[in-house]
Structures are given as C-alpha cells and as structure tokens.
Scaffold this active site. Structure first.
Site, PDB file in Angstrom:
ATOM      1  CB  VAL A 128      -0.922   0.015   1.238  1.00  0.00           C
ATOM      2  CG1 VAL A 128      -1.850   1.219   1.186  1.00  0.00           C
ATOM      3  CG2 VAL A 128      -1.723  -1.277   1.332  1.00  0.00           C
ATOM      4  CB  CYS A 129       1.072   4.266   0.051  1.00  0.00           C
ATOM      5  SG  CYS A 129       1.594   5.977  -0.156  1.00  0.00           S
ATOM      6  CB  VAL A 130       5.939   4.593   0.463  1.00  0.00           C
ATOM      7  CG1 VAL A 130       5.682   5.907  -0.253  1.00  0.00           C
ATOM      8  CG2 VAL A 130       5.527   4.699   1.921  1.00  0.00           C
ATOM      9  N   GLY A 131       4.682   1.259   0.705  1.00  0.00           N
ATOM     10  CA  GLY A 131       5.017  -0.104   1.118  1.00  0.00           C
ATOM     11  C   GLY A 131       5.723  -0.865   0.016  1.00  0.00           C
TER      12      GLY A 131
END
Length: 341
Positions: A128-131
């Site tokens: 998720v996102c910058v994961g």
C-alpha cells in the site's frame, strides 16, 4: 457458489481468508486502516459470509505509533503470523520529510526480514502506497512491474533497478504481487482484491458504501446514479476531477482532449477502455450527480441548479433526470430535500 439477492456471487461457506496487515512505528495510518474497512463493508454487504479474517501484525504486542500520532494495538506478532497460512499479506509504508520538504520512503530491516519470511506463506501480497519500497527491499518486486506513491517513484527506481517502476497507475498486479499508489488508492487496491475474489458486482456494491467517486450526501437507493468502475490511471483520475471542477463549462470532447494532451479519438478510446462509457455519457452522469447534491442540500431554483451543473436549460436538466433516474428534479427534491434531518 451461493448468490446474494441481486445475483452477485458469494463465497462458499467455510472458506477462510486470513489477511495480515503489517504494523510498525511511523506507518501511515490510512494505509493500515483503509483495507480493513473495505473488508468490513464487504462482510456487511454479503451477510458476513466473506471468510475474511483481518489481523494487524507487529514485532511485539506493544502499541504501535503511526505517522498520525495515533497508537494502534497489534492483534498478533510477526512470529505468530509466520506460523499460519496467509491468504493476503498487506504491506503499508512509512516516509520521512527532509528540510526541503522532499519525501523519502523508509524501510526497516526488521520489517523487510519478516516480509521475506511471511511471503513464503502467502497466496498473494499487496503493498500500500510506499510499502512497495519494503517489497522491493525484500526482493519481491525484482523483474516485476510495480507502482508506488508518485513522490517516491523515482527513489524506488533508483534504489531497485531490477524493478520496472510505473508511476502512473493507481495499482498494478503482476502475478500474485500487487502494488498500490498513494494513500487513498489503498481503497482502490483493496476493492480490486475483492473483485478478484468475488467479482466486480460485489466490489461495486462496496464502492457505493464508500461513496466513491462522487460524494452522495443522501438519497442513495435507486435514485443514485450508478457508480462507474474505479479508474486505474492517474491520467483518467485527473480528468475526472477536472470534469467535476468544470461542470458548468462546455466540456466538449475537443476541450477534454486538449486538457489531456491527446487526440479526440484517443480520448474517446480512453473513456471506453477505462470506464466503459463515452465522454458525453460520463459528463451527463457527473452533471446529474452534482444536480442531485444541490437539490438535496440547497434551496437553489431549478434554473440556478441547471446553470451551475452545466445544463443550459431547465428542460435539458429534466430530460437528463428522466434518462438517468426516471424522475424529475422537482420530484427528486420533494422526496429527499424534505427528508433531511
């Protein structure tokens, strides 16, 4: 497979889908809470028959402080999660901002280690996102196409040249690995996971509950304009927001093509591919939706509503309402404006 009252498929009884969402200090709060909310709404929509069991996992059972300063309690430890078979592993991210307001994704070596370990017990993995930076550090994106928040896409490409970084899409699936773009796109990504498991019809029902993409303050039921599938590229997302901000303008195909820097033929093809409708049909739906909101929340005259929402005349507004909602603006306001508390 059983079906819901509207014919959408439901999961077979007894199917278990263990979903693990990672927790660690500094993690973005919405990245953690967004996906479970989608799964919870899905359970409500399908009569609690989805089989999803969501657990927040951290290194210890101590409270985790998120980037928003909100503390979250884990359900299980990473070690306990590693002892189970995982259906979906969701990896959120964390960032730091430098003195020049530059955004940099962070990767905790301990979290990276556990992602590597848990990945071997997982049917599908989603960042998720910058994961995505954590997945890349764990070697799970090598040779794969992936996306992340636009502000760290260049960093992801520089740090991990074996990853094919595409900063445009809201989410990307490459085999059993999914990557999502910035923050609220976690909802789009999770809806896509739901669609994979249960089909588009069920996912769209959840999207309606999330009030995506256009705001619906009241009067949902059969009077709500059907929600379109969520767009998967930032270009289309930008275009939809541009339309929402300029409903009173002409908004011809030529105007939209110039805004998007494509030909008129390509613009029409983008709409058909992304949303399954023509530009004109989409614009009319957006204008009807805006008119609904004004009829519900203001005392504007029909002439003012028509003008503000891009309908040149009251007659045009009435015809659009009959086409889309099978009612008139006056009938709609009488039913829903007076029922507001």
């Amino acid at each position: 497979m059983p079906a819901s009252p509207d014919g959408a498929p439901l999961p077979a009884a007894g199917i278990s889908r263990f979903v693990v969402v990672l927790l660690f200090d500094g993690v973005d709060l919405l990245d953690v809470t967004g996906p479970p909310e989608v799964f919870a709404l899905l359970q409500r929509e399908t009569g609690d028959a989805t089989g999803y069991q969501v657990a927040l996992a951290a290194e210890t059972m101590d409270p985790v402080t998120t980037s928003a300063g909100v503390r979250v309690l884990p359900d299980i430890t990473f070690e306990e999660a590693a002892a189970r078979s995982i259906d979906t592993l969701m990896v959120p991210g964390a960032v730091e901002v430098d003195d020049q307001r530059g955004v940099h994704a962070l990767t905790d070596p301990t979290v990276v280690h556990w992602v590597k370990t848990l990945a071997g017990r997982t049917r599908r993995i989603a960042s998720v996102c910058v994961g995505a930076h954590i997945l890349a550090a764990a070697g799970l994106l090598d040779g794969r196409r992936a996306t992340t928040h636009w502000s760290t896409a260049r960093q992801l490409a520089a740090d991990h040249p074996a990853v094919e970084v595409d900063a445009d899409p809201i989410f990307i699936r490459d085999g059993h690995v999914w990557t999502g773009a910035g923050i609220t796109a976690c909802l789009d990504l999770t809806l896509a996971l739901v669609a994979e498991d249960f089909g588009e019809a069920v996912a769209l029902r959840v999207a309606r509950q999330l009030v995506m993409y256009l705001k619906r303050p009241s009067g949902q039921s059969q009077f709500s304009v059907p929600i379109e599938p969520v767009s998967t590229t930032r270009r289309m997302d930008d275009l939809r927001h541009h339309i929402a901000r300029h409903l009173a303008d002409r908004l011809t195909v030529a105007d939209l093509a110039r805004h998007t820097h494509v030909s008129e033929r390509q613009l029409t093809r983008i709409f058909k591919t992304e949303l399954g409708v023509t530009p004109a049909a989409y614009i009319e739906s957006a204008r009807v939706e805006a008119a609904r909101n004004r009829l519900e929340s203001t005392d504007d005259t029909l002439e003012r509503v028509a003008s503000a929402c891009g309908f040149n005349t009251i007659d045009t507004l009435i015809r659009a309402f009959r086409r889309k909602l099978n009612t008139t603006p006056t009938e709609y306001r009488s039913r829903f404006r007076h029922s507001r508390t």
